[in-house]
Design an enzyme around this catalytic site. Structure first.
Site, PDB file in Angstrom:
ATOM      1  CB  SER A 180      34.862 -23.538  -9.910  1.00  0.00           C
ATOM      2  OG  SER A 180      34.194 -24.128  -8.812  1.00  0.00           O
ATOM      3  CB  SER A 236      32.094 -26.325  -9.386  1.00  0.00           C
ATOM      4  OG  SER A 236      31.932 -25.183 -10.173  1.00  0.00           O
ATOM      5  CE  LYS A 263      35.991 -24.712  -5.537  1.00  0.00           C
ATOM      6  NZ  LYS A 263      34.671 -24.969  -6.151  1.00  0.00           N
TER       7      LYS A 263
END
Lengths: 494, 486
Positions: free
Chosen positions: A158, A182, A78
Site C-alpha cells: 500500500s 506494504s 505516508k
C-alpha cells in the site's frame, strides 16, 4: 556538483555538514523535482511551506553546529501517519479534511531528528491494497517503465506513493507501513530498499490503524545504510503504544558494514511457489550466490505452515480492520453525509466515505467474527498464526537470516491482476508469513527483469535483529551493484 | 431464611435473581487514557483523543484500575486470575466513539467468589460471585437539548467500570436488596468505588425468572440500569408478578431486555433476544493479555482493610452484639467507625442502641448523613458514660441528647447547666417515696389486694415529683421495701 536529488541520505548529510549546500538548497531541489513529477501522483498533500520552514530551521542548527541525526533530509510521509494540524486522510474520502490535533510518535521522532516533510504520500485506502489503485485520491504511477509497452505501471502497495517518490528521486527517503507487505512489495516494484522492522519496534501511536496486530512502520530509501539511518530515528519504545516493545535500538550504522561472513542464511523451500516468474527464481539463486560469495553459509530450512499464511492473513487482517474502522461513522470527525436518522446517516456516510476494497474487507472481517463463524474462521486463523510463528522460531535455530523473493512478479500495469481480488492478494504471498509472525523483513533491489523492471529479494531476520538484516542487505547491495534508474530520473540526470 | 414464595393462581412460585453490578472504579483517570474520570464537569471537558476514538489513538491500561479490580476481587473472596484478556465488544452507537467497547469476556480478571448477605430477620445467606471484569464506560447521548438533534457528552466515555456478576442465588427482592447493600459496603470499605447510585457510579442490571419450587430454571428477563436499591427491590417484585401472570395466562416468557419505569412501577420491553446484537467479541489487538505476578497480588492483599463480614463477626464476638445490631452497624463503614469510637470504655449494647436508635433516628429526621452529625462519636460516648455511671437516667439522657443534637454541646456540660444530675441520695428519694405513699392510701390498698401493676404508678409518681432526676433503680428498691412493709 552532483545533482542534489540523486544523493543518498548519507551523502547529503555529509554535504550539509561540510556546507557544500544548505538544507534549503536540498529541499528546494526536491520541491522542484516533485513539481516536475506530479503526474506520478505521489502525494495527496504537498507540504512545501512546512518543508521550507523545517529546512531553514535545519540550516540554523547546522550553523550552530547542533545538527541532528536527519537534519535537513527531505522525506515523504505516508498519509497514514497523523501529523499535527496537517491533513491526514489514509487515502480515504471519509477522512478528507481531517487535521489531527496530535502527532504520530514516528513522525514526531523524525521531526525531532530534523527531517523535512515534503508531503503526505499517497497510498492504498487505509493501507488496503497491493498496487496503490484503491486510493480515493487517484492511482500512483511507478516511475519505472517496461520495455514491452508504455502502459503506466503500479508502484505496488500500500505504500505506493512513498516508494514511487523515493524511486523517482523526489524524496530522499520515506515512511511506510507494512501490514502484509506494504513496504517490501512496493520497494521491490520500485527498485529501492524498504524494511518492515519487528512488530513492536516502532510505535503505532498516531498511525491510522488497519490491522493492529500486524501494522508496523518502516522506512524506504535508496540504500541499506539510509534505511538504517531512518529506522534509527523512527524506532523506539513508546509508552503510548502497549504493543511497543521496550528493547534498546542498537546503533545500526556501527555494524552495517560488518558483512555476512560466518552468518547462516536459510533458504526456505516452501517459497518455491508454482506460478512464480522464473526470472524471480533465477534472481533468488543469484542472491544466494552473492551471500555465499560474501562468506555466508547457506542452509536449507523448512517453514511448513507458509502455505496457510495468505489465507490466515485474509481472516485476521479483515477481522481487525472491521473493528478498527468502526470509528469512521461521520459523528466526530471527517466526512459526514446527513441522512434521515442515525442509521441512514451511518449508511450514507460509509457508502460515500469508503471505497470498494475497504468495504470488501469490512464485510469479510465482520463475517469471520460473527456468531457461528468465529471458531471456524477467526479462532482457527489465530491458531494457525501461532504455528506460522513457531515455524520461524524453529528455522532460526538453524540460521540467522532467511533469503526469499519479495514478490512473485515485477510491477504490473494498472488494470492487470485486477480480474479478482485473490489474484491481487497473491502479490503478498512472500511477505505475509513474516508479517503474521511479527518478524522483521527487508526488500533490497537486486536486478532488472528482461522487461527492464526492478526485482527485489527479501531478507527476513530474527525478532529485533534488524541489525543483521542491514548487514546482509548491504552485502547484497555491494554484490548486486544495482545502479539502474527509472526513466524519469535518467531524464533528469541527463 | 426460607425462600419467600409468591402465591399465584396455580400455586407457589419461586423467584430466581442474578445481578450484574457496574461499579465505577474510584480513580483519577480513565481506564485507557490519562483523562480525568471525575463526575460532572462541562460536557466534553474530560475527553482525550483516545476517549473520542480518534484515528491512530491507542489504549494504555491504567495500573490503578487493575489494582482496584484485584482488591475488589479479594474483597469478594474471589479467585484472582493471573491471566486475563481485554476484548472488543463491537456495536455502533454515537456515544461509543470507537465503535467497540473494550471489555473482558472469555478471560476476566476475577473469577468465582462469594459474599454473605444479611437479612432483616437476623439470618444470613451466601451469594456466589460468578466473575468481575474491567471494562470502559460509554459516553452519554443527550436527546432533550434540541428538537431534532442529539448531543453527545463523552466525559464518561472510557471511565473504568468493574462489572460484578452474581450467580443466580437470590430468591427474593429482599435478598437482592441485601446483596446490593453488601456489595456497596464492600466497595466502600475497599475504597474502590464510591457506591453512589444516584450519580451513576454504581448501576444494576437485574436478571429475573420464576419457576415452580424445585423446577428447572425459567426463562429470564434482564432489567437494565436500575439506579437505587429500593428500585431493585421494586423492579423484582413487579417483574416476578408480571412473569407469573404471563405464564399462568398460558403464555411463555420471552427472553428480553426490559426497563423499569419507576413512576408507573412496571417494567416494559426494550429489545428481544432476536434483536440482540452480535457483539463479535475478539481479543483487542491493541492490548496485550494482562498478566499479574503473585507479588503484585500479595502486595494488594496486604492493603486490605477489615471487611464488613469480618467486622460483623468481631462486633458480635468482642462486643457481644446481636447479629441484627452488628449487621446494621457494619452496613456502612462510617457507622461502624462511629460506633467503635463511641463505645470506648462504655457498655457495648447500650452504645449500639444509642447509635442505631437515637442517633440514626435523629439524623434521619433531620435528613442528615452520619458525616454531618452534630453529635460526634466521642460526645455520644460521653452521654452513654453518664447513663452507665448513673449520673443521669435513660429518660433524662434522651432530653440531654436532643439538646446535644441541637447545640453540639457535650452531655456533661448540659447536665451541669440544667441541673439534670440524677438524685441518688437515699434520704432525698426516701422523702419523696414517703410523700407519694402518704398521698395514695387507696392505691396502696389496691396494690396489696393483688393489683401488682400499680407498682409502675408509684414509680412514675416518684420520678415525676423528682423532676425525673431520681435514680430509677433506687426508687424501685425503696418503693418495694416500703410497700412490703406497708
Amino acid at each position: 556538483m552532483k545533482n542534489l536529488t540523486s544523493l543518498t541520505i548519507k551523502e547529503a548529510l555529509a554535504g550539509l555538514k561540510k556546507k557544500d549546500f544548505s538544507a534549503v538548497d536540498l529541499t528546494e531541489a526536491h520541491i522542484k523535482a516533485t513539481e516536475a513529477a506530479r503526474h506520478l501522483n505521489c502525494y495527496i498533500l504537498e507540504t512545501f511551506d512546512i518543508a521550507r520552514k523545517q529546512a531553514a530551521a535545519s540550516d540554523a542548527r547546522y550553523a550552530k553546529g547542533e545538527a541532528r541525526l536527519l537534519d535537513g533530509i527531505p522525506i515523504a510521509m505516508k498519509d497514514l501517519f497523523c501529523t499535527e494540524g496537517v491533513q491526514t486522510t489514509a487515502a480515504s474520502n471519509i477522512l478528507k479534511g481531517f487535521k489531527p490535533p496530535y502527532e504520530s510518535t514516528v513522525s514526531g521522532n523524525m521531526f525531532r531528528d530534523g527531517a523535512v516533510m515534503l508531503g503526505k504520500a499517497n497510498l492504498d485506502e487505509f493501507a488496503m491494497g497491493s498496487a496503490n489503485i484503491t486510493s480515493a485520491y487517484g492511482n500512483v504511477i511507478n516511475p519505472w517503465k517496461r520495455k514491452s509497452d508504455d502502459k503506466p505501471l503500479v508502484p505496488g502497495g500500500s505504500s505506493g506513493g512513498s516508494a514511487a517518490a523515493v524511486a523517482a528521486r523526489i524524496a530522499m527517503g520515506a515512511t511506510g507501513t507494512d501490514t502484509g507487505g506494504s513496504i517490501r512489495q512496493p520497494a521491490s516494484f520500485c527498485g529501492i530498499s524498504g524494511i518492515k522492522p519487528t512488530y513492536g519496534r516502532c510505535s503505532r501511536f498516531g498511525i491510522v490503524a488497519f490491522a493492529s496486530s500486524l501494522d508496523q512502520a518502516g522506512p524506504f530509501a535508496r540504500s541499506a545504510e539510509d534505511c538504517a539511518l531512518l529506522l534509527q530515528s523512527m524506532a523506539g519504545y513508546d509508552s503510548k503504544d502497549s504493543t511497543s516493545v521496550n528493547c534498546p535500538v542498537p546503533d545500526y550504522a556501527s555494524t552495517i558494514a560488518q558483512g555476512v561472513k560466518g552468518l547462516k542464511v536459510g533458504v526456505p523451500k516452501e517459497y518455491r511457489i508454482d506460478g512464480t516468474n522464473p526470472e524471480i527464481l533465477k534472481l533468488w539463486e543469484r542472491g544466494v550466490e552473492m551471500l555465499k560469495d560474501a562468506g555466508a553459509e547457506i542452509v536449507d530450512v523448512s517453514l511448513p505452515y507458509t502455505k496457510y499464511a495468505l489465507q490466515t492473513y485474509y481472516v485476521i487482517a479483515p477481522a481487525e480492520c472491521s473493528s478498527n474502522l468502526a470509528r469512521y461513522d461521520g459523528v466526530r470527525f471527517g466526512q459526514r453525509v446527513e441522512g434521515d436518522n442515525l442509521i441512514d446517516t451511518y449508511e450514507k456516510t460509509r457508502a460515500a466515505g469508503f471505497g470498494k476494497e475497504v468495504k470488501r474487507r469490512i464485510l469479510i472481517g465482520t463475517y469471520v467474527l460473527s456468531a457461528g463463524y468465529y471458531d471456524a474462521y477467526y479462532n482457527k486463523a489465530r491458531r494457525v498464526r501461532k504455528l506460522i510463528w513457531q515455524d520461524f522460531i524453529e528455522a532460526y535455530k538453524k540460521c540467522d537470516l532467511l533469503l526469499t523473493p519479495t514478490a512473485p512478479t515485477a510491477a504490473f500495469a494498472i488494470g492487470e491482476n485486477m480480474q479478482d481480488p485473490v489474484t491481487m492478494y497473491l502479490n503478498d504471498v512472500f511477505t505475509i508469513p513474516a508479517s503474521m509472525a511479527g518478524m522483521p523483513g527487508m526488500s533490497v533491489p537486486v536486478g532488472l527483469s528482461a522487461d527492464g523492471l526492478p526485482l527485489g529479494l527479501q531478507l527476513l531476520g530474527k525478532p529485533f535483529d534488524e541489525a543483521t538484516i542491514f548487514r546482509a542487505a548491504q552485502a547484497i547491495e555491494k554484490a548486486a551493484n544495482f545502479t539502474a534508474l527509472p526513466q524519469l530520473a535518467q531524464a533528469r540526470a541527463a | 431464611m426460607a425462600h419467600a414464595l409468591l402465591k399465584g393462581e396455580t400455586g407457589d412460585w419461586e423467584i430466581v435473581i442474578g445481578l450484574e453490578i457496574h461499579a465505577q472504579v474510584l480513580t483519577k483517570s480513565k481506564l485507557f487514557s490519562g483523562a480525568s474520570a471525575d463526575f460532572g464537569g462541562a460536557p466534553n471537558a474530560h475527553v482525550s483523543p483516545v476517549d473520542a476514538g480518534m484515528p491512530g489513538m491507542l489504549p494504555v491500561i491504567n495500573k490503578k484500575c487493575v489494582e482496584s479490580a484485584v482488591k475488589t476481587g479479594l474483597g469478594l473472596n474471589a479467585q484472582i486470575n493471573k491471566y486475563s484478556v481485554f476484548e472488543r465488544k463491537n456495536y455502533f452507537y454515537p456515544d461509543l466513539p470507537q465503535g467497540y467497547q473494550i471489555s473482558q469476556y472469555a478471560h476476566p480478571i476475577v473469577g468465582n467468589g462469594e459474599i454473605e448477605i444479611d437479612l432483616a430477620d437476623g439470618s444470613s445467606k451466601i451469594v456466589g460471585i460468578e466473575r468481575l471484569h474491567l471494562e470502559q464506560d460509554a459516553g452519554k447521548s443527550l436527546h432533550d437539548q434540541h428538537p431534532t438533534k442529539s448531543y453527545l457528552d463523552l466525559n464518561r466515555s472510557g471511565n473504568p467500570l468493574m462489572e460484578i456478576v452474581s450467580k443466580p442465588d437470590m430468591n427474593s427482592a429482599e435478598e437482592a436488596a441485601a446483596y446490593v447493600t453488601k456489595i456497596r459496603a464492600i466497595l466502600r470499605y475497599l475504597g474502590t468505588c464510591d457506591g453512589n447510585m444516584d450519580e451513576g457510579s454504581m448501576r444494576c442490571d437485574v436478571n429475573v425468572s420464576v419457576r415452580k419450587p424445585g423446577a428447572a430454571l425459567g426463562t429470564r428477563c434482564e432489567i437494565k440500569n436500575v439506579n437505587s436499591i429500593r428500585f431493585v427491590a421494586q423492579a423484582i417484585e413487579c417483574e416476578a408478578k408480571r412473569q407469573i401472570e404471563v405464564i399462568e395466562g398460558g403464555d411463555k416468557i420471552v427472553q428480553e431486555t426490559r426497563l423499569f419505569d419507576t413512576k408507573a412501577g412496571t417494567t416494559r420491553a426494550m429489545r428481544s433476544k432476536e434483536e440482540a446484537h452480535d457483539y463479535r467479541y475478539f481479543p483487542d489487538p491493541d492490548l496485550l493479555p494482562l498478566k499479574l505476578e503473585q507479588d503484585f497480588i500479595d502486595a494488594i492483599k496486604k492493603t486490605l482493610p477489615e471487611l464488613p463480614d469480618a467486622k460483623k463477626y468481631r462486633f458480635m464476638k468482642d462486643y457481644g452484639l446481636s447479629v441484627a445490631d452488628a449487621s446494621t452497624l457494619i452496613s456502612e463503614k462510617s457507622r461502624a467507625d462511629y460506633f467503635e469510637a463511641a463505645v470506648k470504655g462504655n457498655d457495648a449494647k447500650l452504645t449500639a442502641n444509642w447509635v442505631l436508635t437515637e442517633l440514626l433516628g435523629a439524623l434521619n429526621r433531620a435528613e442528615k448523613d452520619l458525616g454531618d452529625s452534630p453529635v460526634s462519636a466521642t460526645q455520644l460516648g460521653g452521654l452513654v458514660a453518664l447513663i452507665s455511671d448513673n449520673t443521669i437516667s435513660g429518660r433524662i439522657a434522651k432530653e440531654v441528647f436532643a439538646e446535644m443534637f441541637a447545640t453540639g454541646k457535650n452531655a456533661a456540660a448540659i447536665v451541669e447547666e440544667k441541673g439534670l444530675r440524677q438524685v441518688s441520695d437515699t434520704g432525698a428519694i426516701e422523702k419523696i417515696v414517703d410523700d407519694v405513699l402518704k398521698n395514695n392510701p387507696d392505691k396502696i390498698a389496691e396494690y396489696k389486694s393483688g393489683k401488682d401493676k400499680l407498682f409502675g404508678f408509684f414509680v412514675g409518681q416518684v420520678l415525676k415529683q423528682s423532676g425525673g432526676k431520681a435514680n430509677p433503680g433506687m426508687v424501685n428498691e425503696l418503693l418495694k421495701s416500703k410497700l412490703d412493709k406497708a
